[in-house]
Design a protein around this motif. Structure first.
Motif, PDB file in Angstrom:
ATOM      1  N   LEU A 189       0.837  -1.198   0.000  1.00  0.00           N
ATOM      2  CA  LEU A 189       0.000   0.000   0.000  1.00  0.00           C
ATOM      3  C   LEU A 189       0.877   1.255   0.000  1.00  0.00           C
ATOM      4  CD1 LEU A 189      -2.474  -1.364   2.631  1.00  0.00           C
ATOM      5  CD2 LEU A 189      -3.094  -0.771   0.288  1.00  0.00           C
ATOM      6  N   HIS A 190       0.325   2.361  -0.478  1.00  0.00           N
ATOM      7  CA  HIS A 190       1.044   3.635  -0.406  1.00  0.00           C
ATOM      8  C   HIS A 190       1.270   3.983   1.068  1.00  0.00           C
ATOM      9  CE1 HIS A 190       0.249   5.097  -4.649  1.00  0.00           C
ATOM     10  NE2 HIS A 190      -0.518   4.038  -4.560  1.00  0.00           N
ATOM     11  N   ALA A 191       2.459   4.408   1.373  1.00  0.00           N
ATOM     12  CA  ALA A 191       2.769   4.709   2.768  1.00  0.00           C
ATOM     13  C   ALA A 191       3.737   5.887   2.836  1.00  0.00           C
ATOM     14  CB  ALA A 191       3.390   3.489   3.450  1.00  0.00           C
ATOM     15  N   SER A 192       3.616   6.644   3.921  1.00  0.00           N
ATOM     16  CA  SER A 192       4.532   7.750   4.187  1.00  0.00           C
ATOM     17  C   SER A 192       4.939   7.692   5.648  1.00  0.00           C
ATOM     18  CB  SER A 192       3.830   9.101   3.938  1.00  0.00           C
ATOM     19  OG  SER A 192       3.385   9.196   2.609  1.00  0.00           O
ATOM     20  N   VAL A 193       6.225   7.803   5.880  1.00  0.00           N
ATOM     21  CA  VAL A 193       6.713   7.968   7.252  1.00  0.00           C
ATOM     22  C   VAL A 193       7.529   9.254   7.240  1.00  0.00           C
ATOM     23  CG1 VAL A 193       8.117   7.030   9.115  1.00  0.00           C
ATOM     24  CG2 VAL A 193       6.766   5.485   7.679  1.00  0.00           C
ATOM     25  N   ALA A 194       7.020  10.274   7.928  1.00  0.00           N
ATOM     26  CA  ALA A 194       7.623  11.607   7.847  1.00  0.00           C
ATOM     27  C   ALA A 194       8.307  11.961   9.158  1.00  0.00           C
ATOM     28  CB  ALA A 194       6.539  12.642   7.534  1.00  0.00           C
ATOM     29  N   THR A 195       9.515  12.497   9.057  1.00  0.00           N
ATOM     30  CA  THR A 195      10.203  13.024  10.240  1.00  0.00           C
ATOM     31  C   THR A 195      10.646  14.460   9.948  1.00  0.00           C
ATOM     32  OG1 THR A 195      12.447  12.359   9.629  1.00  0.00           O
ATOM     33  CG2 THR A 195      11.093  10.699  10.720  1.00  0.00           C
ATOM     34  N   PHE A 196      10.675  15.272  10.996  1.00  0.00           N
ATOM     35  CA  PHE A 196      11.045  16.681  10.850  1.00  0.00           C
ATOM     36  C   PHE A 196      11.852  17.090  12.071  1.00  0.00           C
ATOM     37  CE2 PHE A 196       9.847  21.285  11.369  1.00  0.00           C
ATOM     38  CZ  PHE A 196      10.486  21.739  10.221  1.00  0.00           C
ATOM     39  N   ASP A 197      13.034  17.697  11.841  1.00  0.00           N
ATOM     40  CA  ASP A 197      13.899  18.026  12.985  1.00  0.00           C
ATOM     41  C   ASP A 197      13.877  19.513  13.301  1.00  0.00           C
ATOM     42  OD1 ASP A 197      15.376  19.263  11.027  1.00  0.00           O
ATOM     43  OD2 ASP A 197      17.110  17.937  11.170  1.00  0.00           O
ATOM     44  N   GLY A 198      12.896  20.225  12.767  1.00  0.00           N
ATOM     45  CA  GLY A 198      12.841  21.665  12.991  1.00  0.00           C
ATOM     46  C   GLY A 198      13.243  22.451  11.761  1.00  0.00           C
ATOM     47  N   SER A 199      14.041  21.824  10.909  1.00  0.00           N
ATOM     48  CA  SER A 199      14.382  22.495   9.646  1.00  0.00           C
ATOM     49  C   SER A 199      14.390  21.519   8.469  1.00  0.00           C
ATOM     50  CB  SER A 199      15.746  23.174   9.752  1.00  0.00           C
ATOM     51  OG  SER A 199      16.754  22.205   9.995  1.00  0.00           O
TER      52      SER A 199
END
Lengths: 744, 332
Positions: A189-199
């Motif tokens: 299946l289509h999947a997204s795992v997103a991470t963000f460190d502030g920038s």
């Protein structure tokens, strides 16, 4: 994790050798990380809320009860998701659904995202998403399948006077062919795992194009490209459905941006039917005029396709009509009709696959009308050049595909009368069709590194969508450097690598060849330069006294086998590695090509028809493919067999049904969306002609991802006609159609 | 999916007591038994089933197949479909049942699905499974979306103005032709229900599918002894070769004496709202020679009352061919 080098194996002439997938052990042991396999501490789970109308506006969203449910962190709507931007028409990357999610309150298709629930667990998010109450002001919508063009059809190709030639022709064929909406149904299946460190964002995605994905998401999130990294180590395939980003990725990224915690969003199967693309519906009228001897004098191909509001996707059904056969008079026209369905996109062999179903069916109908063998009819109309561009073909061996296929299949034993062939109590139908698919190059960059641990690293920001890119890249580098395939470490699936080609259009392999070759040669030059500075008998020798052969640097006055292995050279030069960079130019900027570059092929099919139980099954297939030089016959055969299987589904099973009162795709699961199973796949013979096409690259490699599907549906419906006397012009062939057969 | 509590039943009595607290054992049941889970968990994820309590019965001692004194088999409700299909006594005495089971689902599902669970398998009507559409079976009184919608796979026999949902089971069709009995234990003790009485027609209450009452636990299925000299067969017709519910299926048991049919049991699947015994076809067959003309007449009788919808008219002809072919196979 990229595949670790396996045990060494002899590698001379690695290109062209049957090579098992270098990533095979990781896949069968569960070690290959697919997108949804990525887990991070403090990860949250996002589940979208989907519109339950097909057209209208959102009146209100009541998330109070849902927000109070256990584990719920936040429920986003247009007011809270944060800023999204559109992608510019030029220079920003490719995306089919240009409208960012939540941009306005207008609903344009059933299943469009209206809110996003983020919770501690997937189950909590799912339960809360069901509790979000959305009210709508519904408007009229259209999901009908009768396509009538909205605008004056656009002429795509024209020569001679096709109308007069058709009117005057001794034999005429004039029929309309329909193909339904088909939905890509990759097991992953289509999947997204997103991470963000502030920038910076790191986005683990299911994509066939990490570089484009990075560009598009940077645009939509409003950050520089450098602040976005996209990773797809392995893909549970895409078939075009994962070429360009879909809205769920942006939602996951926005939630991670806001909450500063990793967010995982895996679409449900139902969502993929609603909002992750499909092959649009097509309606194609084909008119053929021929002499009594079977020489085509006119070909008209007028097609229309469905598309979605705010979409400019075009299903280019006439892509191959202009050059497939020789005819002095031709016209191809395109039109569309807007429907309230999710945005369509490329599906394996876009344009040509539905287009060749229509054209190759019409050619078969012409053969019947002429009482002529369909192979002979095609041979009679073989063009000397590409008549649509008036340039020669770089390498066209369709005649040999037809002849080899006929010989292998036993075509000469075919009796043409409907229902005239029997075996084991069943009626046999024999049908065939020709096929073609474009061959071209995307731009590509590659890094090749000799490492002091004895491995050769090949890196590019391309990806392996299950087709074998890890393996063929290793083979190419092995061939060029004379290093065992087992010593080559391929690193792909990461947008931070040198920009690589998308895995689409059957072009990744051909695109990579020049870049790999250039990079490997530069790495060898750099290795030799390093040797001159090493503590060895190579030190300070003139460059022309040193050479490289099968992983060893040697003096030109010594046998190559007495040279020193590259890792020894690096050690004595106190170097960890030396690198070479290479670049392939794309072919699309060349507006005046001097040759026409395409792959060709022919499919032969035997169906078995049991009228007493209205059962039709495929008995066997033979496919002959003129796809340039084949890098890896194992993965190549796998590609064609998979494509033929998909063609069986297209011909006999696949159709996305939309409910005319609610507008949703109603058979949106793998039990009700019927595709071919293993039990539906017959013995398949695949033959590659293996003529190198060196116009495209030095190895003569074209591409084989899509050609195997083109023509299959027509070969099957032509066989169905031969068995049953029923000519199916609306795919898929249904039991309902076959019950009309008078063959007993 | 809704929040629910989970408990493992220590005994059948324990399970029955827990389930008796529900207001219904039909659509909307607040308590559900889970065995293989191949239907229940699927429907819970879709919010079609929303029990507040789930009672796991997998550890109850109901997973055996026993020979009955005087012939016949007693099949525990927890016997997995794969084990039932491959049991020597079933293959020997009731091939129609083995064939029906093996034609259903996939190997993985058959390893999980149980005999009792298969009896209670729910329809695959796409609207039943989509909570955003009206469905009288799921939400009584809301209307039937299939009658004017996607109904290609729906029933042509036993339908009502309220519901045309087809029963998807293969096993139940074979059990119907075999005249099996369902053993049910409830708060009032144990009872045996002939399979012909177990399933209800939709009528005006399509949410009621069986005679199951709150607290009822299926413990066994009883197969009567095989008919002397009879042969049985299951034929399933569908678009693709595997992993698809029947568009039409037929389970037949036939015995002939000097060329004349002396015993006939006919059941159809995929075309009806419940596993569809056809006494009309059986009456045509009984006493007649086993010839193509007899079989064609039986098929015509079986489908005489069929009420096709906009997309499923082909099922009438398909079911006829299916039945004729199944009869031809056992008579050969």
């Amino acid at each position: 994790m990229s595949p670790e080098p396996a045990a060494a194996s002899p590698s001379r002439t690695a290109v062209g050798r049957e090579t098992v997938r270098v990533d095979g052990p990781l896949k069968v042991s569960g070690g290959a990380r697919y997108t949804a396999d990525f887990h991070f501490p403090d990860m949250l789970y996002a589940v979208p809320v989907c519109a339950t109308i097909a057209s209208g506006t959102i009146a209100a969203i009541d998330a109070k009860a849902a927000g109070a449910m256990p584990g719920v962190r936040k429920i986003y709507t247009r007011d809270t998701i944060g800023k999204f931007y559109r992608v510019p028409a030029s220079g920003g990357g490719i995306i089919d659904e240009r409208r960012p999610p939540f941009e306005d309150d207008t609903i344009r298709y059933y299943g469009q995202y209206v809110a996003l629930v983020v919770a501690d667990t997937f189950e909590q998010a799912t339960a809360a998403a069901h509790r979000v109450k959305t009210s709508y002001r519904a408007a009229a919508f259209d999901v009908s399948t009768a396509l009538s063009p909205e605008e004056t059809p656009k002429v795509k190709s024209r020569r001679g006077d096709p109308n007069a030639a058709f009117d005057a022709a001794a034999v005429k064929i004039d029929h309309v062919y329909n193909t339904p909406i088909e939905t890509h149904s990759s097991i992953e299946l289509h999947a997204s795992v997103a991470t963000f460190d502030g920038s910076h964002f790191t986005l683990y995605e299911t994509t066939q194009a990490v570089g484009n994905f990075r560009d598009v998401l940077a645009q939509m999130l409003g950050v520089p490209k450098e602040n976005v990294r996209v990773v797809t180590e392995y893909l549970g395939t895409g078939f075009g459905g994962k070429l360009w980003p879909w809205p769920q990725s942006l939602l996951a990224a926005a939630a991670a941006r806001d909450l500063r915690q990793p967010v995982k969003l895996v679409m449900t199967r139902q969502m993929t039917f609603e909002s992750a693309g499909h092959r649009p519906h097509t309606r194609q009228r084909v008119r053929l005029g021929a002499t009594a001897e079977g020489k085509l004098v006119s070909l008209r191909h007028d097609y229309a396709y469905s598309r979605a509001p705010l979409s400019s996707y075009a299903e280019n059904c006439g892509e191959s009509s202009g050059f497939m056969y020789s005819t002095p008079n031709l016209s191809v026209s395109e039109a569309f009709a807007t429907r309230n369905v999710g945005v369509p996109t490329s599906m394996r062999g876009p344009g040509a696959v539905p287009g060749l179903y229509a054209l190759e069916s019409a050619i078969d109908e012409l053969a019947v009308a002429l009482k002529m063998d369909p192979v002979a009819l095609r041979l009679r109309n073989e063009p000397a050049i590409d008549e649509s561009k008036n340039i020669p073909f770089s390498s066209r061996h369709l005649n040999e595909c037809l002849a080899t296929g006929a010989e292998t299949f036993g075509w000469s034993r075919r009796t043409p009368a409907v229902g005239s062939m029997r075996e084991n109590g069943a009626v046999l139908g024999w049908g065939m069709a020709a096929c073609t698919w474009m061959a071209a190059r995307w731009e590509a960059q590659v890094s090749v590194m000799f490492n002091d641990d004895g491995t050769l690293r090949v890196a590019s920001g391309t990806q392996d969508i299950g087709t074998g890119t890890y393996t063929v890249l290793a083979q190419m580098a092995a061939e060029l450097a004379g290093v065992d395939v087992g010593k080559i470490k391929v690193v792909i699936g990461d947008s931070s690598l040198p920009p690589g080609p998308i895995s689409g259009g059957s072009m990744a392999t051909a695109s990579l060849v020049p870049a790999v070759a250039q990079a490997t040669r530069e790495a060898i030059r750099n290795l030799i330069a390093a040797a001159r500075e090493s503590d060895s008998h190579f030190a300070n020798l003139p460059v022309d006294r040193l050479a490289f052969h099968e992983g060893r640097v040697h003096r030109t006055d010594q046998p190559p086998g007495e040279g020193r292995r590259f890792e020894e050279v690096l050690a004595s030069a106190r170097l960890g590695h030396v690198e070479g960079r290479g670049k392939s130019e794309g072919t699309f900027r060349n507006k005046n090509p001097t040759v026409s570059t395409h792959s060709f092929g022919a499919h032969f099919v035997e169906v078995a028809w049991q009228p007493e139980i209205a059962r039709l099954r495929i008995n066997r297939t033979v496919s002959v493919i003129d796809g340039g030089r084949i890098v890896n016959p194992l993965t190549a055969r796998n590609q064609i067999e998979g494509a033929v299987t998909m063609g069986i589904g297209m011909a006999l099973f696949e159709e996305t049904h939309y409910d005319h009162r609610h507008g949703m795709p109603i058979n949106s699961n793998l039990a009700d969306y019927i595709m071919a199973t293993h039990a539906d796949t017959p013995p398949m013979e695949v033959i590659f002609l293996d003529y190198p096409d060196t116009h495209l690259n030095e190895m003569g490699v074209r591409g084989i991802g899509e050609i195997g599907l083109a023509g299959v549906a027509a070969a099957i419906t032509n066989a169905v006609y031969h068995a049953t006397g029923v000519r199916v012009r609306d795919l898929p062939v249904k039991i309902e159609d076959l019950l009309a057969s008078s063959v007993a | 999916m809704e929040l629910f509590t989970y408990a493992r039943a220590a005994s059948p009595a324990d399970a029955i007591k827990a389930a008796a607290a529900a207001s219904t054992a039909q659509q909307g049941a607040e308590v559900r038994f889970v065995a293989g889970g191949t239907t229940l968990l699927d429907l819970m994820k879709l919010d079609v089933e929303r029990p507040s309590r789930v009672i796991d019965i997998n550890h109850l001692p109901l997973a055996h197949i026993e020979r009955m004194p005087g012939g016949g088999l007693r099949i525990g409700a927890l016997v997995r479909n794969a084990d039932l299909a491959n049991h020597a006594d079933v293959k020997q005495g009731y091939p129609v049942l083995s064939q029906a089971l093996l034609s259903g689902a996939s190997g993985q599902l058959r390893n999980m699905a149980t005999t009792g669970g298969n009896l209670l398998q729910r329809t695959r009507c796409v609207y039943f499974r989509d909570t955003d559409t009206p469905c009288n079976k799921r939400r009584p009184g809301s209307g039937c979306s299939a009658i004017d919608g996607f109904n290609r796979t729906m029933a042509v026999l036993g339908t009502s103005e309220q519901c045309i949902a087809s029963n998807p089971s293969d096993m139940n069709v074979a059990l119907t032709a075999l005249e099996a009995a369902v053993v049910i234990r409830g708060i009032g003790g144990e009872r045996q229900v002939p399979i012909g009485d177990f399933f209800l027609l939709p009528g005006d209450t399509p949410d009621r599918e069986t005679v199951m009452m709150p607290g009822d636990l299926i413990t066994h299925v009883i197969l009567p002894p095989p008919q002397d000299g009879a042969r049985s067969h299951y034929l399933k017709l569908r678009d693709r070769a595997s992993y698809e519910f029947a568009l039409a299926s037929a389970a037949v048991v036939l015995a002939t004496d000097k060329g004349a049919i002396r015993h006939a049991r006919v059941a159809l699947g995929g075309v009806a709202t419940r596993p569809w015994r056809s006494p009309e076809a059986e009456r045509v067959l009984l006493g007649k020679p086993a010839t193509p003309a007899t079989f064609a007449a039986a098929a015509a009788a079986a489908l005489r009352d069929a009420k096709p919808q906009s997309q499923n008219g082909f099922k009438v002809e398909l079911a006829k061919r299916c039945l004729i072919n199944a009869l031809t196979t056992v008579a050969a």
